[in-house]
Design a protein around this motif. Structure first.
Motif, mmCIF file in Angstrom:
data_model
loop_
_atom_site.group_PDB
_atom_site.id
_atom_site.type_symbol
_atom_site.label_atom_id
_atom_site.label_comp_id
_atom_site.label_asym_id
_atom_site.label_seq_id
_atom_site.Cartn_x
_atom_site.Cartn_y
_atom_site.Cartn_z
ATOM 1 N N THR A 105 0.844 -1.193 0.000
ATOM 2 C CA THR A 105 0.000 0.000 0.000
ATOM 3 C C THR A 105 0.883 1.247 0.000
ATOM 4 O OG1 THR A 105 -0.133 -0.271 2.401
ATOM 5 C CG2 THR A 105 -1.982 -1.076 1.107
ATOM 6 N N PRO A 106 0.414 2.336 -0.596
ATOM 7 C CA PRO A 106 1.288 3.519 -0.746
ATOM 8 C C PRO A 106 1.543 4.244 0.575
ATOM 9 C CG PRO A 106 -0.905 3.950 -1.634
ATOM 10 C CD PRO A 106 -0.883 2.503 -1.259
ATOM 11 N N ASP A 107 2.633 4.984 0.589
ATOM 12 C CA ASP A 107 2.945 5.878 1.711
ATOM 13 C C ASP A 107 1.735 6.771 1.979
ATOM 14 O OD1 ASP A 107 4.292 7.363 3.621
ATOM 15 O OD2 ASP A 107 5.279 8.645 2.141
ATOM 16 N N GLY A 108 1.390 6.920 3.262
ATOM 17 C CA GLY A 108 0.242 7.755 3.607
ATOM 18 C C GLY A 108 -1.079 7.011 3.642
ATOM 19 N N SER A 109 -1.023 5.683 3.551
ATOM 20 C CA SER A 109 -2.263 4.903 3.633
ATOM 21 C C SER A 109 -2.889 5.052 5.013
ATOM 22 C CB SER A 109 -1.970 3.423 3.378
ATOM 23 O OG SER A 109 -1.585 3.211 2.033
ATOM 24 N N SER A 110 -4.202 4.759 5.072
ATOM 25 C CA SER A 110 -4.907 4.790 6.353
ATOM 26 C C SER A 110 -5.257 3.387 6.786
ATOM 27 C CB SER A 110 -6.197 5.611 6.234
ATOM 28 O OG SER A 110 -5.893 6.982 6.152
ATOM 29 N N PHE A 111 -5.272 3.164 8.114
ATOM 30 C CA PHE A 111 -5.648 1.858 8.645
ATOM 31 C C PHE A 111 -6.718 2.028 9.715
ATOM 32 C CE2 PHE A 111 -5.249 -1.833 11.471
ATOM 33 C CZ PHE A 111 -5.369 -2.849 10.545
ATOM 34 N N ASP A 112 -7.835 1.319 9.530
ATOM 35 C CA ASP A 112 -8.880 1.310 10.554
ATOM 36 C C ASP A 112 -9.295 -0.112 10.908
ATOM 37 O OD1 ASP A 112 -10.353 0.435 8.395
ATOM 38 O OD2 ASP A 112 -11.654 2.187 8.274
ATOM 39 N N GLY A 113 -8.510 -1.101 10.454
ATOM 40 C CA GLY A 113 -8.816 -2.499 10.750
ATOM 41 C C GLY A 113 -9.533 -3.218 9.628
ATOM 42 N N SER A 114 -10.032 -2.479 8.632
ATOM 43 C CA SER A 114 -10.847 -3.128 7.594
ATOM 44 C C SER A 114 -10.019 -3.603 6.395
ATOM 45 C CB SER A 114 -11.947 -2.169 7.115
ATOM 46 O OG SER A 114 -11.376 -1.008 6.539
ATOM 47 N N THR A 115 -8.904 -2.960 6.113
ATOM 48 C CA THR A 115 -8.046 -3.338 4.987
ATOM 49 C C THR A 115 -6.597 -3.277 5.437
ATOM 50 O OG1 THR A 115 -9.624 -2.239 3.532
ATOM 51 C CG2 THR A 115 -7.523 -2.870 2.558
ATOM 52 N N CYS A 116 -5.818 -4.312 5.095
ATOM 53 C CA CYS A 116 -4.439 -4.348 5.573
ATOM 54 C C CYS A 116 -3.613 -3.251 4.920
ATOM 55 C CB CYS A 116 -3.823 -5.719 5.315
ATOM 56 S SG CYS A 116 -3.434 -6.014 3.597
ATOM 57 N N VAL A 117 -2.554 -2.869 5.615
ATOM 58 C CA VAL A 117 -1.631 -1.835 5.143
ATOM 59 C C VAL A 117 -0.214 -2.358 5.326
ATOM 60 C CG1 VAL A 117 -0.633 0.402 5.777
ATOM 61 C CG2 VAL A 117 -3.116 0.177 5.540
ATOM 62 N N THR A 118 0.616 -2.253 4.301
ATOM 63 C CA THR A 118 2.025 -2.647 4.470
ATOM 64 C C THR A 118 2.940 -1.803 3.603
ATOM 65 O OG1 THR A 118 3.595 -4.491 4.523
ATOM 66 C CG2 THR A 118 2.009 -4.482 2.724
ATOM 67 N N SER A 119 4.089 -1.484 4.179
ATOM 68 C CA SER A 119 5.060 -0.610 3.503
ATOM 69 C C SER A 119 5.821 -1.343 2.403
ATOM 70 C CB SER A 119 6.067 -0.099 4.527
ATOM 71 O OG SER A 119 6.826 -1.182 5.047
ATOM 72 N N GLY A 120 5.806 -2.672 2.418
ATOM 73 C CA GLY A 120 6.800 -3.393 1.639
ATOM 74 C C GLY A 120 8.143 -3.280 2.335
ATOM 75 N N ILE A 121 9.200 -3.806 1.693
ATOM 76 C CA ILE A 121 10.516 -3.841 2.322
ATOM 77 C C ILE A 121 11.196 -2.483 2.196
ATOM 78 C CG2 ILE A 121 12.829 -4.819 2.146
ATOM 79 C CD1 ILE A 121 11.405 -7.433 1.237
ATOM 80 N N LEU A 122 11.607 -1.931 3.336
ATOM 81 C CA LEU A 122 12.325 -0.664 3.345
ATOM 82 C C LEU A 122 13.620 -0.834 4.115
ATOM 83 C CD1 LEU A 122 9.376 1.840 3.972
ATOM 84 C CD2 LEU A 122 10.509 1.294 1.817
ATOM 85 N N ARG A 123 14.705 -0.221 3.610
ATOM 86 C CA ARG A 123 16.022 -0.346 4.233
ATOM 87 C C ARG A 123 16.936 0.710 3.631
ATOM 88 N NH1 ARG A 123 19.139 -5.061 0.877
ATOM 89 N NH2 ARG A 123 20.829 -3.957 1.773
ATOM 90 N N LEU A 124 18.096 0.912 4.267
ATOM 91 C CA LEU A 124 19.121 1.774 3.691
ATOM 92 C C LEU A 124 19.761 1.053 2.512
ATOM 93 C CD1 LEU A 124 21.144 3.246 6.705
ATOM 94 C CD2 LEU A 124 19.544 4.437 5.215
ATOM 95 N N ASN A 125 20.153 1.795 1.504
ATOM 96 C CA ASN A 125 20.904 1.194 0.399
ATOM 97 C C ASN A 125 22.240 0.681 0.903
ATOM 98 O OD1 ASN A 125 18.993 1.649 -1.562
ATOM 99 N ND2 ASN A 125 19.716 3.737 -1.920
#
Ligand SMILES: [Cu+2]
Length: 351
Positions: A105-125
């Motif tokens: 899900t994109p940056d700035g997504s909202s979560f209220d319990g009805s639809t999952c939200v995930t950043s995907g993998i994030l790390r330093l290069n």
């Protein structure tokens, strides 16, 4: 901080109604706060990892958001699954391609319990030393509730966001969370140097002279979820043996997968390579024979058994050990296919 607390000292329905109306209009005039938190921490040499949300318990108001920063070379996700949702695997059929929950899900997504939200993998290069370019991911919380968050790659890394009504007073401010994050990170990273002793022969860990520890970890709880201190190193990274000797690697991490890999890194490090077989004595270990520094051998994932939970099928014992017999002299370099970019590498010198 939100200015609604003066309404709480005066009782009466009319005043409560007024407070709600004021709070409602405050939200509309964009006074929602964006809180800051951190996902993961590491030592300068990347060997010690705090697999932890820092902090992992936050109280905010409905309408607020939290922005997580990912300042480590180790991979993490920030994921809110729906209540009761089956936890997806970290990676799909193609290794290093995340499944998401499903999808990302994109940056700035909202979560209220009805639809999952995930950043995907994030790390330093890989080449980034400074954390200034650390990626971030923000989640908004429009609804009141208690929402658990997890890292899909690290089973023992979780936390809770408590989203309160605007009329409630929040227990902590951003300064408190910043100090807590710093303190927890220092404790976790400090723990890893103490853990290192468990992988050294002659102490209470019972390691033998040809034993090498494949990472060492420890899970702690803050009350809101789990944090893990992990040493992403082969303890005794260089070992000297004789021709015909067998070296045994044992994972001492409670939940992190590692490999022992010689030669060419396989596209998918999860299964053992074809020249690796179960040990003949029947114990839950794998073994291989290496006769040349040209040999490519991959242990496959060395994984401890997942923690059992009541009313679910118990987990299998897991495979945590790998043995290699060396039949010729030489210097044999190897690495963990998951954490080589953290410097998780070792050498066997065979005389
Ligand atoms: Cu590893």
């Amino acid at each position: 901080m939100r200015q609604v607390s003066n309404g709480r000292s005066k009782p009466g329905f009319l005043f409560a109604l007024t407070a709600i109306l004021i709070a409602g209009s405050a939200a509309k005039t964009a006074q929602a706060k964006e809180w800051q938190a951190i996902a993961g921490g590491e030592s300068p040499d990347r060997g010690s990892q705090a697999l932890a949300f820092l902090p992992n318990e936050v109280w905010i108001h409905a309408g607020d958001s939290i922005r997580w920063t990912f300042p480590t070379h180790e991979r993490h996700t920030l994921t809110f699954l729906k209540p009761g949702q089956i936890r997806p695997p970290g990676f799909g059929p193609i290794f290093d391609v995340p499944v998401g929950c499903p999808g990302i899900t994109p940056d700035g997504s909202s979560f209220d319990g009805s639809t999952c939200v995930t950043s995907g993998i994030l790390r330093l290069n890989d080449n980034t030393k400074s954390t200034e370019n650390a990626p971030t991911y923000s989640v908004g919380f429009p609804a009141v509730g208690n929402f658990k968050f997890v890292d899909l790659l690290h089973a023992d890394m979780s936390g809770v966001v408590h989203v309160l009504n605007l009329s409630e007073t929040l227990p902590h401010d951003q300064d408190f969370y910043d100090r807590q994050a710093q303190g927890e990170q220092a404790l976790l990273l400090g723990d890893t140097s103490r853990l290192e002793g468990r992988g050294t022969p002659g102490d209470n860990g019972g390691a033998q002279s040809n034993d090498v520890a494949v990472g060492i970890g420890e899970v702690v709880t803050t009350g809101a979820g789990l944090q893990t201190a992990s040493l992403m190193r082969f303890v005794r990274g260089t070992i000297v043996v004789r021709v015909g000797d067998t070296v045994q690697w044992t994972s001492l991490d409670p939940s992190i997968n590692h490999t022992v890999t010689f030669g060419v890194e396989p596209a998918d490090p999860r299964p053992p390579s074809a020249n690796v077989v179960p040990v003949s004595d029947g114990s839950a270990a794998r073994q291989a024979v290496i006769g040349s520094t040209e040999d490519s051998v991959n242990s496959g994932f060395l994984s401890p058994a997942p923690q059992d939970r009541a009313n679910l099928a118990q987990s299998s014992p897991g495979v945590t050990r790998f043995r290699v017999t060396f039949t010729s002299p030489g210097t044999f370099d190897y690495f963990c296919a998951i954490h080589d970019d953290l410097g998780m590498k070792g050498t066997v010198i065979v005389h």
